[in-house]
Write a protein that holds these residues in place. Structure first.
Motif, PDB file in Angstrom:
ATOM      1  N   VAL A  13       0.839  -1.200   0.000  1.00  0.00           N
ATOM      2  CA  VAL A  13       0.000   0.000   0.000  1.00  0.00           C
ATOM      3  C   VAL A  13       0.875   1.251   0.000  1.00  0.00           C
ATOM      4  O   VAL A  13       0.647   2.193  -0.765  1.00  0.00           O
ATOM      5  CB  VAL A  13      -0.989  -0.009   1.191  1.00  0.00           C
ATOM      6  CG1 VAL A  13      -1.646   1.348   1.383  1.00  0.00           C
ATOM      7  CG2 VAL A  13      -2.034  -1.089   1.008  1.00  0.00           C
ATOM      8  N   VAL A  14       1.896   1.283   0.853  1.00  0.00           N
ATOM      9  CA  VAL A  14       2.801   2.436   0.919  1.00  0.00           C
ATOM     10  C   VAL A  14       3.512   2.626  -0.420  1.00  0.00           C
ATOM     11  O   VAL A  14       3.611   3.746  -0.936  1.00  0.00           O
ATOM     12  CB  VAL A  14       3.814   2.276   2.085  1.00  0.00           C
ATOM     13  CG1 VAL A  14       4.928   3.310   1.988  1.00  0.00           C
ATOM     14  CG2 VAL A  14       3.100   2.375   3.417  1.00  0.00           C
ATOM     15  N   LEU A  15       4.004   1.535  -0.996  1.00  0.00           N
ATOM     16  CA  LEU A  15       4.665   1.627  -2.303  1.00  0.00           C
ATOM     17  C   LEU A  15       3.691   2.096  -3.387  1.00  0.00           C
ATOM     18  O   LEU A  15       4.056   2.903  -4.252  1.00  0.00           O
ATOM     19  CB  LEU A  15       5.280   0.277  -2.696  1.00  0.00           C
ATOM     20  CG  LEU A  15       6.511  -0.168  -1.904  1.00  0.00           C
ATOM     21  CD1 LEU A  15       6.957  -1.564  -2.326  1.00  0.00           C
ATOM     22  CD2 LEU A  15       7.645   0.822  -2.098  1.00  0.00           C
ATOM     23  N   GLY A  16       2.481   1.592  -3.328  1.00  0.00           N
ATOM     24  CA  GLY A  16       1.460   2.000  -4.306  1.00  0.00           C
ATOM     25  C   GLY A  16       1.139   3.479  -4.185  1.00  0.00           C
ATOM     26  O   GLY A  16       1.055   4.198  -5.194  1.00  0.00           O
ATOM     27  N   ILE A  17       0.974   3.959  -2.963  1.00  0.00           N
ATOM     28  CA  ILE A  17       0.695   5.388  -2.741  1.00  0.00           C
ATOM     29  C   ILE A  17       1.875   6.225  -3.207  1.00  0.00           C
ATOM     30  O   ILE A  17       1.708   7.256  -3.862  1.00  0.00           O
ATOM     31  CB  ILE A  17       0.360   5.656  -1.256  1.00  0.00           C
ATOM     32  CG1 ILE A  17      -0.988   5.040  -0.910  1.00  0.00           C
ATOM     33  CG2 ILE A  17       0.372   7.148  -0.951  1.00  0.00           C
ATOM     34  CD1 ILE A  17      -1.330   5.075   0.569  1.00  0.00           C
ATOM     35  N   GLY A  18       3.100   5.764  -2.903  1.00  0.00           N
ATOM     36  CA  GLY A  18       4.307   6.478  -3.341  1.00  0.00           C
ATOM     37  C   GLY A  18       4.371   6.565  -4.862  1.00  0.00           C
ATOM     38  O   GLY A  18       4.684   7.613  -5.422  1.00  0.00           O
ATOM     39  N   ALA A  19       4.065   5.472  -5.530  1.00  0.00           N
ATOM     40  CA  ALA A  19       4.085   5.457  -6.999  1.00  0.00           C
ATOM     41  C   ALA A  19       3.032   6.408  -7.566  1.00  0.00           C
ATOM     42  O   ALA A  19       3.304   7.158  -8.498  1.00  0.00           O
ATOM     43  CB  ALA A  19       3.858   4.040  -7.515  1.00  0.00           C
ATOM     44  N   VAL A  20       1.837   6.382  -6.991  1.00  0.00           N
ATOM     45  CA  VAL A  20       0.770   7.277  -7.451  1.00  0.00           C
ATOM     46  C   VAL A  20       1.170   8.734  -7.243  1.00  0.00           C
ATOM     47  O   VAL A  20       0.930   9.588  -8.105  1.00  0.00           O
ATOM     48  CB  VAL A  20      -0.563   6.954  -6.738  1.00  0.00           C
ATOM     49  CG1 VAL A  20      -1.605   8.028  -6.984  1.00  0.00           C
ATOM     50  CG2 VAL A  20      -1.090   5.599  -7.196  1.00  0.00           C
ATOM     51  N   SER A 158       8.144  17.989  -6.558  1.00  0.00           N
ATOM     52  CA  SER A 158       8.535  17.475  -7.879  1.00  0.00           C
ATOM     53  C   SER A 158      10.035  17.232  -7.987  1.00  0.00           C
ATOM     54  O   SER A 158      10.475  16.448  -8.822  1.00  0.00           O
ATOM     55  CB  SER A 158       8.060  18.410  -8.988  1.00  0.00           C
ATOM     56  OG  SER A 158       8.570  19.711  -8.788  1.00  0.00           O
ATOM     57  N   ASN A 159      10.833  17.876  -7.120  1.00  0.00           N
ATOM     58  CA  ASN A 159      12.278  17.640  -7.158  1.00  0.00           C
ATOM     59  C   ASN A 159      12.613  16.186  -6.814  1.00  0.00           C
ATOM     60  O   ASN A 159      13.622  15.656  -7.264  1.00  0.00           O
ATOM     61  CB  ASN A 159      13.031  18.625  -6.257  1.00  0.00           C
ATOM     62  CG  ASN A 159      12.712  18.455  -4.786  1.00  0.00           C
ATOM     63  OD1 ASN A 159      11.679  17.915  -4.411  1.00  0.00           O
ATOM     64  ND2 ASN A 159      13.609  18.954  -3.949  1.00  0.00           N
ATOM     65  N   ILE A 160      11.760  15.547  -6.037  1.00  0.00           N
ATOM     66  CA  ILE A 160      11.975  14.132  -5.698  1.00  0.00           C
ATOM     67  C   ILE A 160      11.829  13.283  -6.957  1.00  0.00           C
ATOM     68  O   ILE A 160      12.687  12.447  -7.260  1.00  0.00           O
ATOM     69  CB  ILE A 160      10.990  13.672  -4.596  1.00  0.00           C
ATOM     70  CG1 ILE A 160      11.280  14.428  -3.298  1.00  0.00           C
ATOM     71  CG2 ILE A 160      11.085  12.163  -4.380  1.00  0.00           C
ATOM     72  CD1 ILE A 160      10.216  14.258  -2.233  1.00  0.00           C
ATOM     73  N   ALA A 161      10.752  13.525  -7.704  1.00  0.00           N
ATOM     74  CA  ALA A 161      10.553  12.798  -8.960  1.00  0.00           C
ATOM     75  C   ALA A 161      11.673  13.128  -9.940  1.00  0.00           C
ATOM     76  O   ALA A 161      12.149  12.246 -10.667  1.00  0.00           O
ATOM     77  CB  ALA A 161       9.194  13.140  -9.570  1.00  0.00           C
ATOM     78  N   ALA A 162      12.111  14.378  -9.973  1.00  0.00           N
ATOM     79  CA  ALA A 162      13.188  14.781 -10.881  1.00  0.00           C
ATOM     80  C   ALA A 162      14.469  14.006 -10.576  1.00  0.00           C
ATOM     81  O   ALA A 162      15.145  13.521 -11.486  1.00  0.00           O
ATOM     82  CB  ALA A 162      13.436  16.289 -10.775  1.00  0.00           C
TER      83      ALA A 162
END
Length: 192
Positions: A13-20, A158-162
């Motif tokens: 669930v945590v991984l899924g939320i993180g991915a979303v 967004s810097n995390i995704a970057a």
């Protein structure tokens, strides 16, 4: 076996939320990156137009000022460097050299009043001036797109995704060094 099922579901669930939570910033970064690339392509398009005009301009000037070989050689060298530029930094450097060489050509032209009255030369200069204006406009649009993109790359969250997906800051198209000062023209010695 059931002891592991609860924590496993929790982790999923945590991984899924993180991915979303990463999907939206990732998609936004992709969109902004494409916008920067589009504006860069528009600059390239206008620079190519300028490069296509230059040989005609040089040939016209050669007819009147054939002994100005150094200026003609500098333009040819700068055009070659521009054509071979593969990165934005190389393109910026080559563009500066080409602009400088064209400035020297315009100083040479001042010494040939009959050239300035040539209809073909006048038409080429008008086309070149229009192209230079379009390059300037496209540089402004590019720099605006880079600013929006760079802000997104650096701002939380967004810097995390970057960082995860390898998005990096993009360089601005900046004015050549010394552009803030008007050139000195000396018809006895050329531009300084």
């Amino acid at each position: 076996m059931k002891k592991w099922l609860g924590p496993l579901i929790g982790i999923l669930v945590v991984l899924g939320i993180g991915a979303v939570l990463l999907i939206s910033p990732y998609n936004n970064l992709v969109t902004l990156s494409e916008s920067v690339d589009k504006h860069k392509s528009e600059i390239d398009n206008k620079l190519q137009r300028r490069m296509d005009l230059i040989p005609n301009l040089v040939e016209t000037v050669k007819g009147y000022a054939s002994h100005e070989t150094e200026v003609m050689t500098n333009i040819a060298d700068a055009r070659s460097k521009m054509a071979g530029a593969s990165t934005t930094a190389e393109q910026l450097e080559a563009n500066d050299e080409l602009s400088s060489a064209l400035s020297r050509l315009l100083v040479v032209v001042e010494n040939y009043p009959e050239l300035k009255s040539d209809a073909h030369f006048t038409q080429l200069m008008d086309e070149l001036a229009g192209t230079e204006n379009r390059i300037s406009v496209e540089r402004g649009k590019y720099n605006e797109a880079v600013q929006v993109y760079n802000n997104k790359v650096q701002r939380f969250p967004s810097n995390i995704a970057a960082k995860i997906f390898g998005f990096e800051k993009r360089p601005y198209f900046e004015a050549q060094k010394g552009a803030e000062q008007a050139p000195t023209v000396d018809f006895g010695n050329g531009a300084k």
